[in-house]
Scaffold this active site. Sequence first.
Site, PDB file in Angstrom:
ATOM      1  N   ALA A 157      -9.390   3.610   3.141  1.00 37.46           N
ATOM      2  CA  ALA A 157      -9.482   5.297   2.934  1.00 37.46           C
ATOM      3  C   ALA A 157     -10.707   5.558   2.225  1.00 37.46           C
ATOM      4  O   ALA A 157     -11.072   6.684   1.964  1.00 37.46           O
ATOM      5  CB  ALA A 157      -8.298   5.532   2.374  1.00 37.46           C
ATOM      6  N   ILE A 212      -5.488   2.277   6.533  1.00 38.18           N
ATOM      7  CA  ILE A 212      -6.824   2.539   6.726  1.00 38.18           C
ATOM      8  C   ILE A 212      -7.645   2.550   5.553  1.00 38.18           C
ATOM      9  O   ILE A 212      -7.143   2.525   4.532  1.00 38.18           O
ATOM     10  CB  ILE A 212      -7.105   3.968   7.366  1.00 38.18           C
ATOM     11  CG1 ILE A 212      -8.331   4.106   7.878  1.00 38.18           C
ATOM     12  CG2 ILE A 212      -6.276   5.015   6.322  1.00 38.18           C
ATOM     13  CD1 ILE A 212      -8.625   5.410   8.651  1.00 38.18           C
ATOM     14  N   HIS A 259       0.712  -1.076  -0.017  1.00 38.62           N
ATOM     15  CA  HIS A 259       0.108  -0.022  -0.143  1.00 38.62           C
ATOM     16  C   HIS A 259       1.056   1.281   0.015  1.00 38.62           C
ATOM     17  O   HIS A 259       1.870   1.247   0.715  1.00 38.62           O
ATOM     18  CB  HIS A 259      -0.864   0.141   1.389  1.00 38.62           C
ATOM     19  CG  HIS A 259      -1.946  -0.892   1.266  1.00 38.62           C
ATOM     20  ND1 HIS A 259      -3.119  -0.850   0.384  1.00 38.62           N
ATOM     21  CD2 HIS A 259      -1.973  -2.358   1.766  1.00 38.62           C
ATOM     22  CE1 HIS A 259      -3.896  -1.896   0.724  1.00 38.62           C
ATOM     23  NE2 HIS A 259      -3.288  -2.778   1.502  1.00 38.62           N
ATOM     24  N   PRO A 260       0.391   2.185  -0.726  1.00 35.69           N
ATOM     25  CA  PRO A 260       1.220   3.390  -0.716  1.00 35.69           C
ATOM     26  C   PRO A 260       0.637   4.128   0.686  1.00 35.69           C
ATOM     27  O   PRO A 260      -0.271   3.945   1.214  1.00 35.69           O
ATOM     28  CB  PRO A 260       0.611   4.362  -1.929  1.00 35.69           C
ATOM     29  CG  PRO A 260      -0.741   3.649  -2.133  1.00 35.69           C
ATOM     30  CD  PRO A 260      -0.513   2.288  -1.719  1.00 35.69           C
ATOM     31  N   GLU A 298      -9.383   4.818  -4.158  1.00 35.12           N
ATOM     32  CA  GLU A 298      -9.649   4.756  -2.645  1.00 35.12           C
ATOM     33  C   GLU A 298      -9.412   5.880  -1.925  1.00 35.12           C
ATOM     34  O   GLU A 298      -9.852   6.293  -0.918  1.00 35.12           O
ATOM     35  CB  GLU A 298      -9.114   3.469  -2.047  1.00 35.12           C
ATOM     36  CG  GLU A 298     -10.023   2.219  -2.555  1.00 35.12           C
ATOM     37  CD  GLU A 298      -9.138   1.105  -2.470  1.00 35.12           C
ATOM     38  OE1 GLU A 298      -9.266  -0.039  -2.946  1.00 35.12           O
ATOM     39  OE2 GLU A 298      -7.783   0.830  -2.017  1.00 35.12           O
ATOM     40  N   PHE A 311       1.040   3.225   7.719  1.00 34.94           N
ATOM     41  CA  PHE A 311      -0.168   3.535   8.275  1.00 34.94           C
ATOM     42  C   PHE A 311      -1.430   3.185   7.492  1.00 34.94           C
ATOM     43  O   PHE A 311      -1.219   3.403   6.403  1.00 34.94           O
ATOM     44  CB  PHE A 311      -0.570   4.942   8.801  1.00 34.94           C
ATOM     45  CG  PHE A 311      -1.903   5.081   9.157  1.00 34.94           C
ATOM     46  CD1 PHE A 311      -2.238   4.757  10.375  1.00 34.94           C
ATOM     47  CD2 PHE A 311      -2.879   5.830   8.402  1.00 34.94           C
ATOM     48  CE1 PHE A 311      -3.718   5.046  10.803  1.00 34.94           C
ATOM     49  CE2 PHE A 311      -4.152   6.199   8.817  1.00 34.94           C
ATOM     50  CZ  PHE A 311      -4.556   5.761  10.043  1.00 34.94           C
TER      51      PHE A 311
END
Length: 343
Positions: free
Chosen positions: A130, A128, A72-73, A95, A126
């Site tokens: 999004a 989430i 994930h970026p 997203e 981190f």
Amino acid sequence: MGAILRLLLPPRMMELAFEEKDFLACCGSTDFAKQMALISPFSSIEAAIDAARDIWFNKVDVNGWLEAFAAHPKIGESKSANNKSETSAQWSKGEQSTALATATGSSLQELAEWNARYWKKFGFVFLICASGRSTSEILAELKRRYPNRPIVEFEIAAQEQMKIIELRLEKLFSSNEKPASTGNQYSAIAVKKVEDRVSVIGGHLTSASEGSASKTLQIPTRTRPPITTHVLDVCPAAGMDVLLEMWKGSQPRPMFGESDKGGWVLQGCSTTDKDGRSGQLTNIVEFANPGMYKISFNTGKYSPGGFFPYVSILFEIKETQKLEHFHVPLLLSPFSFMTYRGS
């Protein structure tokens, strides 16, 4: 979520086979993608999501979780150097579209600073789900989670990854639907409308209340026992004995401060594996019997000289919850422990 989408889409959309690269777009863990591809095709989106949850939480190890996180970026960035899928990169961009649309120069700078701070403390990005969240919402959640102990944050990140997997599986099924040559076809526009309707109903979020609502629409077929656990001690705690008991005493429930000798009946026992996960504590059944349960962990044998000779966790399954899943993990250190209801 899967049950809602299943009601909205025609059955022919569900009978699709996918390859490993397709599932790699849903989750950056190569082990997860391989295991999903091995059991594809799926009869429905819900069947795919159920299988994904079982694989992600019970069969992918810690290294697999970290590999998925690394794909994930960072929030506010367009691409991760560890992402092996162009489709995944495109989905990540979509997203984050709400976050980027609501960002300002100062909020992006603050987000970058907090991303760096989070990475330094926890060692992974981190994470989430999004979709639909503004920059301010994401920043607030990052700041709220930052004080967590690493072991707690690791579990939360895994739960957020599962939300993303569910969302992307729905995209995968929708984007690969092949319209029939006769009338009443589902065009790309129609699929988009279905996605929008699902988003309005509840989106990709998998809160407890949403889980209960979806189960009223369709009784799921379980892929694991209704009660599970695992133990983490900074790293997974292997070789710990675990007992599951149910209250069968003369009173409806054990009373605080009173002796409960003879009231607990053993339901199953196991020993944690190398990933800290217990084996089956009960059979795989459609519903759990309502009542009081107790999971006990032989922490003294696992860590001689520690403060806790053993740990017991009591919880209740109500009549209205018997179709739900109850994952009760133990997070352990020599002088403290904590628990919560997981996924």
